[in-house]
Structures are given as structure tokens and as C-alpha cells.
Design an enzyme around this catalytic site. Structure first.
Site, PDB file in Angstrom:
ATOM      1  N   ASP A 168       2.881  -4.563   8.117  1.00 26.03           N
ATOM      2  CA  ASP A 168       1.619  -3.845   7.995  1.00 26.03           C
ATOM      3  C   ASP A 168       0.496  -4.872   8.095  1.00 26.03           C
ATOM      4  O   ASP A 168       0.231  -5.616   7.150  1.00 26.03           O
ATOM      5  CB  ASP A 168       1.575  -3.093   6.668  1.00 26.03           C
ATOM      6  CG  ASP A 168       0.255  -2.377   6.441  1.00 26.03           C
ATOM      7  OD1 ASP A 168      -0.631  -2.457   7.316  1.00 26.03           O
ATOM      8  OD2 ASP A 168       0.107  -1.739   5.382  1.00 26.03           O
ATOM      9  N   HIS A 181       0.860  -1.172   0.000  1.00 28.43           N
ATOM     10  CA  HIS A 181       0.000   0.000   0.000  1.00 28.43           C
ATOM     11  C   HIS A 181       0.906   1.234   0.000  1.00 28.43           C
ATOM     12  O   HIS A 181       2.026   1.199   0.492  1.00 28.43           O
ATOM     13  CB  HIS A 181      -0.861  -0.037   1.270  1.00 28.43           C
ATOM     14  CG  HIS A 181      -1.946   0.985   1.343  1.00 28.43           C
ATOM     15  ND1 HIS A 181      -1.691   2.298   1.680  1.00 28.43           N
ATOM     16  CD2 HIS A 181      -3.289   0.895   1.160  1.00 28.43           C
ATOM     17  CE1 HIS A 181      -2.834   2.972   1.698  1.00 28.43           C
ATOM     18  NE2 HIS A 181      -3.813   2.150   1.380  1.00 28.43           N
ATOM     19  N   LYS A 213     -11.044  -0.748  10.018  1.00 27.26           N
ATOM     20  CA  LYS A 213     -11.188  -1.975   9.241  1.00 27.26           C
ATOM     21  C   LYS A 213     -11.590  -3.162  10.123  1.00 27.26           C
ATOM     22  O   LYS A 213     -11.749  -4.279   9.628  1.00 27.26           O
ATOM     23  CB  LYS A 213      -9.889  -2.287   8.493  1.00 27.26           C
ATOM     24  CG  LYS A 213      -9.476  -1.224   7.485  1.00 27.26           C
ATOM     25  CD  LYS A 213      -8.217  -1.610   6.729  1.00 27.26           C
ATOM     26  CE  LYS A 213      -7.635  -0.459   5.936  1.00 27.26           C
ATOM     27  NZ  LYS A 213      -8.520   0.043   4.885  1.00 27.26           N
ATOM     28  N   CYS A 262      -4.664   2.460  -3.765  1.00 34.05           N
ATOM     29  CA  CYS A 262      -3.449   2.929  -3.093  1.00 34.05           C
ATOM     30  C   CYS A 262      -2.315   1.911  -3.237  1.00 34.05           C
ATOM     31  O   CYS A 262      -1.513   1.720  -2.317  1.00 34.05           O
ATOM     32  CB  CYS A 262      -3.702   3.241  -1.625  1.00 34.05           C
ATOM     33  SG  CYS A 262      -4.853   4.600  -1.357  1.00 34.05           S
ATOM     34  N   GLN A 300      -4.697  -5.539   7.100  1.00 32.17           N
ATOM     35  CA  GLN A 300      -5.653  -6.479   6.507  1.00 32.17           C
ATOM     36  C   GLN A 300      -5.571  -7.862   7.132  1.00 32.17           C
ATOM     37  O   GLN A 300      -6.204  -8.805   6.639  1.00 32.17           O
ATOM     38  CB  GLN A 300      -5.415  -6.582   4.994  1.00 32.17           C
ATOM     39  CG  GLN A 300      -5.537  -5.281   4.244  1.00 32.17           C
ATOM     40  CD  GLN A 300      -6.964  -4.779   4.139  1.00 32.17           C
ATOM     41  OE1 GLN A 300      -7.917  -5.510   4.395  1.00 32.17           O
ATOM     42  NE2 GLN A 300      -7.128  -3.515   3.753  1.00 32.17           N
TER      43      GLN A 300
END
Length: 434
Positions: A226, A149, A252, A392, A229
Site C-alpha cells: 500500500d 490502514h 493525496k 482508520c 503515503q
């Protein structure tokens, strides 16, 4: 819908935890609405998730009954707000199995969390007495991947420009997985930090990081993952991950916008210089100099997102109550179902892994030569909400030779009936533009 039909070829496990999807959906008020005269089909949870009543009620109740600033008052409201805020930190720490609650730093989102680490490197590089693990200069290297991202690309590009370090990256395979064939040549003794996405927001790829982690440890670098997700969709244990930092964002995972998390190893956070200066992050201040508070306060200057953090704690309670293993398995079944269903649409090309192994419930695709914006508009006219664009992640689009993609993404409240509605909408879009 209360259950899923497991596609042929998927393993059948009696001990896999389950939940009633219909009962879960009843907790989300927005799922009752219509769009353009059709029942809402929300397939954009990788962008932001919806919020259950249990979280909305906590958010409203905090403002209605406990609103005050934290860590600076002795009155009753201030004490209640502080206890709720720090209680949320403890819930988040337990959710990711952090060894210490003080390793959880509240941020605005994942982007800010990554920038805090990047700017800590930058600030440390200006000081001769800084911890050498955070000092960067010409000859040093930062490693990311082509899958990232933008929030895990741009901060490191800027850091490289400020310090003279070199930015390098893992390429992608045609199947949408990290190409680790050049691992030992890419991650070397010159590498200071490797920063990678755990689950791709555009390809759905779940990156198995063990080989990379082992190499990072061999060369003495640091590792940031990261997990924007992954934390919302599967059990995450920072001890098992063996990363030095992870980041994730509340919106999220059923929490409000404006709240995120940086988790870091305690001794690393203690060695990092602050990034923001202001109230609450200090130990002492004189006109000549300032000394700084211990983490996490050192990285939480000013009034924090108090109510948002409290609501994040409520979201953690909600997800824990449903069960993270159950959510993970639900999405695995959905993904298998969706991949099979999408394969029936003529001319549709799925980007990333085409099997439900090592991938999450995010599927990006192209419908022949139809522009994703046109696909999205047809789907919206039928009440089906997907995201279109570069997500993104422009380097991923460039890697696969397309300007943009259409993306459908699932969560605990998604049903196979909604995937069926997506397929019907795609068939209609194909007929409109053929």
C-alpha cells in the site's frame, strides 16, 4: 518562506535538489484563505492534499473542451478524451517506472485497488482451473501487519472468511516499527499473499521491505504494498521495490478525489479473474458466456473516472516538475524540524519513530490527557488544520493504549512557520485544559 534551516545533526548535502517553497505555495489557491480570522495552516495532507492551479486548470479544460466517453466513439471528442485518458495512464506508468503501461489499472482509490486484488483471489478460489497462485482455502494464510490502514485489513478479513484461509500479522514494536523477529515463522509455505503498508498513515514509519520481500520470494507468495503515503512523497520504482502489486490514490498527490491506481505485474494481472462485470471489460458476450478483455481493461468495467485520470496525469507532471527527490528531502527536513519543535511541548507524546530516519512527514501525538478532539478544536480556532481520531488505523491506537491520536502531516507546500504555528497552538491547548 523559501528555505529550511536544517536541524543540528542532520547531514548537509550540497547535491540535494531544492525548490522554492514560496513559489510552490503560490500554485495552490486554497493556501491564500483564512480560517477563523487566521492564515490557513494546513497540516492534514496525509488525509488529502491540496491541488495546484496546473491541475485544476486541466480538470476544468477537459470538461469545457474535451468531455466525452472513452474507448467507444469514433467522433472527435471521443477520440480526444480517449487520448487524454490513455496519455494519463502512460504518465502514471512512467512515474512509478512500470515496465508496461498496460500494468496500470485506474481505480476509484487505494481501497478499491486492494479490494480488486482480494476479490480476484476470492473469484479464483471458486474455479478449479484458476491460476493456483490466486486460489485460497483452509490451510492457506494471508499476512498483513498491525500497522495497516483499515483498507488493508478489512478486505483480507473478508477474504479469509469467504475462503477459510487464516489471517496473520506482523506486530509493532514500541518504537512504531514492524517487528520482523518472527519473519520466518510468520511467512511460510502456507502464505499466499503478504499485504503491507509502505509508509504508515498514522505513525509515519517507512517500512524497509527488503527482508520481507526476500522471504516472500523464498516461499512463493505474492506481495502487495500500500503506497498511498509513499508515491506522493518520494521517488517510487516498482522494479526496485520488487512487489507484485502496489496501490496508491490520486487525491493525496495533488489530483482530484475519485481516482486511484492498481499497478500489478503484467503476467499476474493477465492471470487474475475480473472482479466487476459490465461494459468495456469484455472481449465477447453471448447469452451463454462471456470472455474478457486483457488488462487493464479487464478491471475497468463501465465508464471510468475520465477527467479525474486526466487530472492525475497533470498532477504527475506537476510533481515531476518540482522533483520527487526534492519533495522527499524537503519533507525529511520538515520532519526533523517538527520532531525537535514538538519535543519542547510539555506532556506531548509522539507515537512512532522519534528520529527522522525511516519515517515520513506524518506525526501523530497525544497532548497529556487532553482528548484529541479538544486539541483539534483549539488548533482549528487558530487556523491550524490537523486530523484527530483513529485515522482508520484502530489497531495501532489499541497497540499504544489510546482511543485516538492527533495527527499533523506535511507536504511539498508545508513550511517551518506552519510547524511553529502548530506548536504555539498546542501550548495554548495545554493551557486551556491544564
Amino acid at each position: 518562506m523559501t528555505s529550511l534551516t536544517i536541524p543540528a545533526g542532520m547531514p548537509q548535502y550540497d547535491d540535494v535538489p531544492r525548490f522554492d517553497v514560496a513559489r510552490v505555495r503560490a500554485d495552490f489557491p486554497i493556501l491564500d484563505r483564512e480560517v477563523n480570522g487566521y492564515p490557513l495552516v494546513y497540516l492534514d495532507s496525509a488525509n488529502t492534499s491540496h491541488k495546484p492551479r496546473q491541475v485544476l486548470d486541466v480538470l476544468a479544460e477537459h470538461y469545457a473542451a474535451h468531455n466525452a466517453n472513452v474507448s467507444r466513439s469514433v467522433h472527435t471528442l471521443g477520440t480526444e478524451a480517449t487520448e487524454a485518458f490513455e496519455g494519463a495512464r502512460a504518465k502514471v506508468a512512467a512515474f512509478v517506472n512500470a515496465p508496461s503501461v498496460d500494468e496500470v489499472v485506474f481505480t476509484k482509490n487505494s481501497t478499491e485497488a486492494i479490494n480488486i486484488v482480494a476479490y480476484a483471489f476470492s473469484n479464483a478460489s471458486l474455479r478449479a482451473d484458476a491460476d493456483p497462485r490466486f486460489r485460497l482455502g483452509p490451510g492457506d494464510e494471508i499476512v498483513i501487519s498491525e500497522m495497516e490502514h483499515h483498507s488493508n485489513i478489512v478486505p483480507w478479513q473478508l477474504l479469509a472468511e469467504r475462503t477459510g484461509a487464516t489471517l496473520r500479522w506482523f506486530p509493532l514494536t514500541e518504537q512504531g516499527r514492524l517487528d520482523e523477529s518472527g519473519l520466518t515463522e510468520l511467512v511460510t509455505e502456507r502464505t499466499k499473499i503478504v499485504s503491507l503498508v509502505h509508509v504508515s498513515n498514522i505513525l509515519g514509519t517507512v517500512n524497509a521491505t527488503s527482508r520481507i520481500t526476500q522471504r516472500v520470494r523464498e516461499v512463493g507468495a505474492l506481495l502487495l504494498l500500500d503506497c498511498s503515503q509513499s508515491v506522493p512523497h518520494m521517488p517510487i520504482d516498482v522494479v526496485d521495490l520488487d512487489a507484485d502489486f502496489i496501490v496508491f490514490t490520486g487525491h493525496k498527490m495533488c489530483a482530484p478525489t475519485g481516482i486511484g491506481v492498481l499497478w500489478g505485474r503484467g503476467e499476474l494481472l493477465a492471470a487474475m479473474p475480473p472482479v466487476y462485470g459490465g461494459g468495456s471489460m469484455i472481449e465477447t458476450v453471448t447469452m451463454a458466456r462471456t470472455t474478457f478483455a486483457a488488462p487493464p481493461a479487464r478491471f475497468e468495467a463501465g465508464t471510468p473516472p475520465i477527467a479525474e485520470a486526466v487530472a492525475l496525469g497533470a498532477a504527475v507532471d506537476y510533481l515531476t516538475g518540482v522533483g520527487m527527490r526534492a519533495i522527499q528531502w524537503h519533507e525529511k527536513e520538515l520532519t526533523a524540524y517538527a520532531l525537535d519543535a514538538l519535543a519542547t511541548v510539555p506532556g506531548l507524546r509522539v507515537f512512532g519513530p522519534t528520529v527522522p530516519v525511516g519515517r515520513g512527514g506524518t506525526i501523530s501525538f497525544a497532548l497529556g490527557d487532553v482528548h484529541p478532539h479538544d486539541v483539534g478544536q483549539v488548533l482549528d480556532s487558530l487556523g491550524v488544520q490537523v486530523r484527530v481520531g483513529h485515522h482508520c488505523a484502530k489497531p495501532v491506537c489499541s497497540r499504544f493504549g489510546v482511543p485516538a491520536m492527533t495527527r499533523a502531516s506535511f507536504y511539498l507546500y508545508t513550511t517551518t512557520a506552519e510547524i511553529d504555528a502548530l506548536v504555539v497552538g498546542l501550548e495554548q491547548a495545554r493551557k486551556v485544559f491544564e
